[in-house]
Write a protein that holds these residues in place. Structure first.
Motif, PDB file in Angstrom:
ATOM      1  N   MET A 167       0.828  -1.210   0.000  1.00  0.00           N
ATOM      2  CA  MET A 167       0.000   0.000   0.000  1.00  0.00           C
ATOM      3  C   MET A 167       0.862   1.259   0.000  1.00  0.00           C
ATOM      4  O   MET A 167       0.471   2.316   0.441  1.00  0.00           O
ATOM      5  CB  MET A 167      -0.925  -0.034   1.218  1.00  0.00           C
ATOM      6  CG  MET A 167      -2.096   0.932   1.136  1.00  0.00           C
ATOM      7  SD  MET A 167      -3.291   0.665   2.465  1.00  0.00           S
ATOM      8  CE  MET A 167      -3.966  -0.914   1.983  1.00  0.00           C
ATOM      9  N   THR A 168       2.106   1.132  -0.482  1.00  0.00           N
ATOM     10  CA  THR A 168       3.000   2.279  -0.475  1.00  0.00           C
ATOM     11  C   THR A 168       2.494   3.407  -1.358  1.00  0.00           C
ATOM     12  O   THR A 168       2.905   4.553  -1.192  1.00  0.00           O
ATOM     13  CB  THR A 168       4.408   1.859  -0.915  1.00  0.00           C
ATOM     14  OG1 THR A 168       4.315   1.216  -2.190  1.00  0.00           O
ATOM     15  CG2 THR A 168       5.018   0.905   0.095  1.00  0.00           C
ATOM     16  N   PRO A 170       2.325   9.444  -0.630  1.00  0.00           N
ATOM     17  CA  PRO A 170       2.896  10.177  -1.767  1.00  0.00           C
ATOM     18  C   PRO A 170       4.363  10.542  -1.561  1.00  0.00           C
ATOM     19  O   PRO A 170       4.818  10.786  -0.434  1.00  0.00           O
ATOM     20  CB  PRO A 170       2.016  11.433  -1.837  1.00  0.00           C
ATOM     21  CG  PRO A 170       0.727  11.033  -1.199  1.00  0.00           C
ATOM     22  CD  PRO A 170       1.110  10.091  -0.105  1.00  0.00           C
ATOM     23  N   ARG A 171       5.088  10.595  -2.658  1.00  0.00           N
ATOM     24  CA  ARG A 171       6.520  10.889  -2.613  1.00  0.00           C
ATOM     25  C   ARG A 171       6.798  12.251  -1.985  1.00  0.00           C
ATOM     26  O   ARG A 171       7.728  12.414  -1.194  1.00  0.00           O
ATOM     27  CB  ARG A 171       7.097  10.841  -4.027  1.00  0.00           C
ATOM     28  CG  ARG A 171       8.597  11.046  -4.101  1.00  0.00           C
ATOM     29  CD  ARG A 171       9.092  10.909  -5.522  1.00  0.00           C
ATOM     30  NE  ARG A 171       8.740   9.602  -6.072  1.00  0.00           N
ATOM     31  CZ  ARG A 171       8.973   9.240  -7.339  1.00  0.00           C
ATOM     32  NH1 ARG A 171       9.544  10.103  -8.175  1.00  0.00           N
ATOM     33  NH2 ARG A 171       8.630   8.036  -7.762  1.00  0.00           N
ATOM     34  N   LEU A 185       7.543   7.064   8.933  1.00  0.00           N
ATOM     35  CA  LEU A 185       7.281   6.761   7.521  1.00  0.00           C
ATOM     36  C   LEU A 185       7.522   5.290   7.201  1.00  0.00           C
ATOM     37  O   LEU A 185       6.815   4.701   6.374  1.00  0.00           O
ATOM     38  CB  LEU A 185       8.154   7.638   6.625  1.00  0.00           C
ATOM     39  CG  LEU A 185       7.730   9.100   6.501  1.00  0.00           C
ATOM     40  CD1 LEU A 185       8.824   9.911   5.812  1.00  0.00           C
ATOM     41  CD2 LEU A 185       6.413   9.230   5.737  1.00  0.00           C
ATOM     42  N   ARG A 186       8.496   4.688   7.876  1.00  0.00           N
ATOM     43  CA  ARG A 186       8.737   3.259   7.656  1.00  0.00           C
ATOM     44  C   ARG A 186       7.548   2.424   8.137  1.00  0.00           C
ATOM     45  O   ARG A 186       7.248   1.364   7.579  1.00  0.00           O
ATOM     46  CB  ARG A 186      10.018   2.829   8.369  1.00  0.00           C
ATOM     47  CG  ARG A 186      11.293   3.312   7.689  1.00  0.00           C
ATOM     48  CD  ARG A 186      12.528   2.625   8.232  1.00  0.00           C
ATOM     49  NE  ARG A 186      12.829   3.023   9.601  1.00  0.00           N
ATOM     50  CZ  ARG A 186      13.590   4.069   9.926  1.00  0.00           C
ATOM     51  NH1 ARG A 186      14.120   4.824   8.956  1.00  0.00           N
ATOM     52  NH2 ARG A 186      13.845   4.367  11.179  1.00  0.00           N
ATOM     53  N   ARG A 187       6.872   2.907   9.173  1.00  0.00           N
ATOM     54  CA  ARG A 187       5.723   2.176   9.723  1.00  0.00           C
ATOM     55  C   ARG A 187       4.425   2.461   8.963  1.00  0.00           C
ATOM     56  O   ARG A 187       3.483   1.675   9.028  1.00  0.00           O
ATOM     57  CB  ARG A 187       5.492   2.570  11.186  1.00  0.00           C
ATOM     58  CG  ARG A 187       6.661   2.375  12.113  1.00  0.00           C
ATOM     59  CD  ARG A 187       6.277   2.932  13.483  1.00  0.00           C
ATOM     60  NE  ARG A 187       7.388   2.981  14.413  1.00  0.00           N
ATOM     61  CZ  ARG A 187       7.331   3.598  15.588  1.00  0.00           C
ATOM     62  NH1 ARG A 187       6.215   4.213  15.952  1.00  0.00           N
ATOM     63  NH2 ARG A 187       8.385   3.594  16.382  1.00  0.00           N
ATOM     64  N   LEU A 188       4.369   3.595   8.277  1.00  0.00           N
ATOM     65  CA  LEU A 188       3.100   4.094   7.758  1.00  0.00           C
ATOM     66  C   LEU A 188       2.405   3.145   6.775  1.00  0.00           C
ATOM     67  O   LEU A 188       1.181   2.944   6.886  1.00  0.00           O
ATOM     68  CB  LEU A 188       3.306   5.472   7.126  1.00  0.00           C
ATOM     69  CG  LEU A 188       2.050   6.177   6.614  1.00  0.00           C
ATOM     70  CD1 LEU A 188       0.992   6.300   7.714  1.00  0.00           C
ATOM     71  CD2 LEU A 188       2.398   7.568   6.071  1.00  0.00           C
ATOM     72  N   PRO A 189       3.094   2.540   5.807  1.00  0.00           N
ATOM     73  CA  PRO A 189       2.369   1.625   4.904  1.00  0.00           C
ATOM     74  C   PRO A 189       1.660   0.500   5.651  1.00  0.00           C
ATOM     75  O   PRO A 189       0.498   0.189   5.374  1.00  0.00           O
ATOM     76  CB  PRO A 189       3.472   1.097   3.977  1.00  0.00           C
ATOM     77  CG  PRO A 189       4.504   2.187   3.977  1.00  0.00           C
ATOM     78  CD  PRO A 189       4.507   2.726   5.385  1.00  0.00           C
ATOM     79  N   GLY A 190       2.331  -0.107   6.627  1.00  0.00           N
ATOM     80  CA  GLY A 190       1.707  -1.161   7.411  1.00  0.00           C
ATOM     81  C   GLY A 190       0.570  -0.639   8.266  1.00  0.00           C
ATOM     82  O   GLY A 190      -0.452  -1.322   8.444  1.00  0.00           O
ATOM     83  N   GLU A 236      -8.081  10.173  -4.763  1.00  0.00           N
ATOM     84  CA  GLU A 236      -6.720  10.704  -4.716  1.00  0.00           C
ATOM     85  C   GLU A 236      -6.304  11.021  -3.284  1.00  0.00           C
ATOM     86  O   GLU A 236      -7.029  11.710  -2.552  1.00  0.00           O
ATOM     87  CB  GLU A 236      -6.637  11.976  -5.561  1.00  0.00           C
ATOM     88  CG  GLU A 236      -5.266  12.632  -5.561  1.00  0.00           C
ATOM     89  CD  GLU A 236      -5.263  13.952  -6.302  1.00  0.00           C
ATOM     90  OE1 GLU A 236      -4.224  14.651  -6.264  1.00  0.00           O
ATOM     91  OE2 GLU A 236      -6.297  14.297  -6.907  1.00  0.00           O
ATOM     92  N   VAL A 237      -5.155  10.536  -2.882  1.00  0.00           N
ATOM     93  CA  VAL A 237      -4.620  10.807  -1.553  1.00  0.00           C
ATOM     94  C   VAL A 237      -4.156  12.256  -1.481  1.00  0.00           C
ATOM     95  O   VAL A 237      -3.469  12.749  -2.382  1.00  0.00           O
ATOM     96  CB  VAL A 237      -3.450   9.863  -1.232  1.00  0.00           C
ATOM     97  CG1 VAL A 237      -2.868  10.180   0.146  1.00  0.00           C
ATOM     98  CG2 VAL A 237      -3.900   8.414  -1.299  1.00  0.00           C
ATOM     99  N   ARG A 238      -4.539  12.928  -0.413  1.00  0.00           N
ATOM    100  CA  ARG A 238      -4.077  14.302  -0.176  1.00  0.00           C
ATOM    101  C   ARG A 238      -3.209  14.302   1.070  1.00  0.00           C
ATOM    102  O   ARG A 238      -3.325  13.423   1.927  1.00  0.00           O
ATOM    103  CB  ARG A 238      -5.265  15.255  -0.033  1.00  0.00           C
ATOM    104  CG  ARG A 238      -6.065  15.368  -1.322  1.00  0.00           C
ATOM    105  CD  ARG A 238      -7.185  16.395  -1.245  1.00  0.00           C
ATOM    106  NE  ARG A 238      -7.814  16.550  -2.554  1.00  0.00           N
ATOM    107  CZ  ARG A 238      -7.418  17.398  -3.488  1.00  0.00           C
ATOM    108  NH1 ARG A 238      -6.391  18.204  -3.259  1.00  0.00           N
ATOM    109  NH2 ARG A 238      -8.029  17.475  -4.649  1.00  0.00           N
ATOM    110  N   TRP A 239      -2.346  15.314   1.139  1.00  0.00           N
ATOM    111  CA  TRP A 239      -1.439  15.360   2.275  1.00  0.00           C
ATOM    112  C   TRP A 239      -1.075  16.796   2.599  1.00  0.00           C
ATOM    113  O   TRP A 239      -1.233  17.693   1.775  1.00  0.00           O
ATOM    114  CB  TRP A 239      -0.176  14.544   1.997  1.00  0.00           C
ATOM    115  CG  TRP A 239       0.569  14.925   0.741  1.00  0.00           C
ATOM    116  CD1 TRP A 239       0.338  14.475  -0.519  1.00  0.00           C
ATOM    117  CD2 TRP A 239       1.682  15.834   0.639  1.00  0.00           C
ATOM    118  NE1 TRP A 239       1.225  15.036  -1.411  1.00  0.00           N
ATOM    119  CE2 TRP A 239       2.067  15.872  -0.727  1.00  0.00           C
ATOM    120  CE3 TRP A 239       2.387  16.592   1.559  1.00  0.00           C
ATOM    121  CZ2 TRP A 239       3.120  16.652  -1.175  1.00  0.00           C
ATOM    122  CZ3 TRP A 239       3.446  17.373   1.117  1.00  0.00           C
ATOM    123  CH2 TRP A 239       3.799  17.396  -0.240  1.00  0.00           C
ATOM    124  N   GLY A 240      -0.633  16.998   3.841  1.00  0.00           N
ATOM    125  CA  GLY A 240      -0.218  18.316   4.289  1.00  0.00           C
ATOM    126  C   GLY A 240       1.113  18.231   4.997  1.00  0.00           C
ATOM    127  O   GLY A 240       1.949  17.376   4.684  1.00  0.00           O
TER     128      GLY A 240
END
Length: 304
Positions: A1-2, A6-7, A35-40, A56-60
């Motif tokens: 689910m990476t 978003p990059r 961030l290493r934990r976030l996909p899991g 679409e994924v949004r981010w702040g």
């Protein structure tokens, strides 16, 4: 689910140190480690709450917001990098229960995860002229007005932190630094200092178009405090629209007057708290280069 991380979000959060207010807190973690934990974490939350990504994924600055289909309909899964401002977000949203704010559907505070009602993430208050947008912000502040919660941080503690920091004479003119520190000490003596539940970050991008109400607040940083503390974000955002020369002062004062009128907030206290907050912002590395120049312009306008 990476693909749900978003990059650009990774690049921004990767350098974050543990929480600046309490780096030893139970939740404190570097951005890189989180961030290493976030996909899991996202995978687990999707499974635990029976969610399916559908947009679409949004981010702040510190959170990802994933549009999802939930058992009860469209929603948004928000997962935030653990830091002190996000610890009590769920408490504020649950207390307001959708009255002026996005509605909280579910929360897992240990994982800094919220399931929120779906709003129109493509339409915020930047779509309105500044005067009209300030009116909306003031109206929302009036609607959100409610007694403070005992579990949230206090403005008293915030002011104490400002007074304990080294004086930033290398960033701002001495007279502004000294004024900010004097006001921080004076304002904490007010009779209603920690009386109200504050959003503290109600600016143009933190108000989205809704369906059950035209505009709704998102992303609060709940604090118990003086309602006059709430006005400043409407001044320092959309700074590129302030103009130049004397128009900067006029536009800043106009914004403050509109918000205060709609929210029934005393202008003098709003000016004073804005100065305190600008002394703080000018020394915050997260604000980026050039922030001190804007702080000077705002402080000057508050003093005129």
């Amino acid at each position: 689910m990476t693909e749900l991380v978003p990059r650009g979000f990774r690049a921004r959060v990767a350098a974050y140190p543990p929480d600046e207010v309490d780096p030893t807190a139970w939740y404190a973690v570097t951005g890189a480690e989180w961030l290493r934990r976030l996909p899991g974490l996202l995978t687990d939350l999707m499974a635990d709450w029976s969610l399916v990504p559908d947009g679409e994924v949004r981010w702040g600055a510190g959170a990802v917001a994933v549009p999802v289909t939930s058992p009860t309909g469209p929603a948004v899964l928000k997962v935030t990098w653990p830091h002190h401002e996000a610890v009590t977000e769920h408490l504020g949203l649950r207390h307001w229960d959708g009255h002026g704010s996005v509605r909280l559907l579910r929360a897992d505070p240990r994982r800094f995860a919220l399931l929120l009602e779906r709003l129109d993430a493509t339409t915020d208050l930047r779509s309105l002229p500044a005067d009209a947008a300030c009116g909306v912000i003031g109206d929302l502040l009036a609607q959100l007005r409610s007694p403070a919660l005992p579990q949230v941080p206090t403005l008293t503690a915030y002011a104490a932190r400002q007074l304990s920091k080294p004086a930033p004479f290398d960033v701002l003119p001495r007279r502004f630094v000294e004024q900010g520190r004097r006001l921080a000490a004076e304002l904490v003596t007010g009779p209603e200092l920690d009386a109200w539940l504050l959003h503290t970050d109600l600016h143009y991008e933190n108000v989205l178009r809704g369906t059950r109400q035209a505009w709704l607040a998102i992303d609060p940083k709940p604090t118990a405090g003086d309602r006059a503390f709430e006005v400043a974000p409407a001044l320092w955002n959309r700074a590129d629209e302030l103009g130049t020369g004397s128009s900067v002062r006029w536009n800043l004062r106009r914004r403050l007057e509109i918000v205060c009128e709609h929210a029934d907030i005393a202008e003098d206290r709003a000016k004073a708290w804005t100065i305190v907050r600008e002394v703080d912002n000018a020394t915050d590395p997260a604000e980026g280069p050039g922030r001190a120049s804007l702080a000077v312009a705002i402080i000057k306008a508050m003093n005129d």
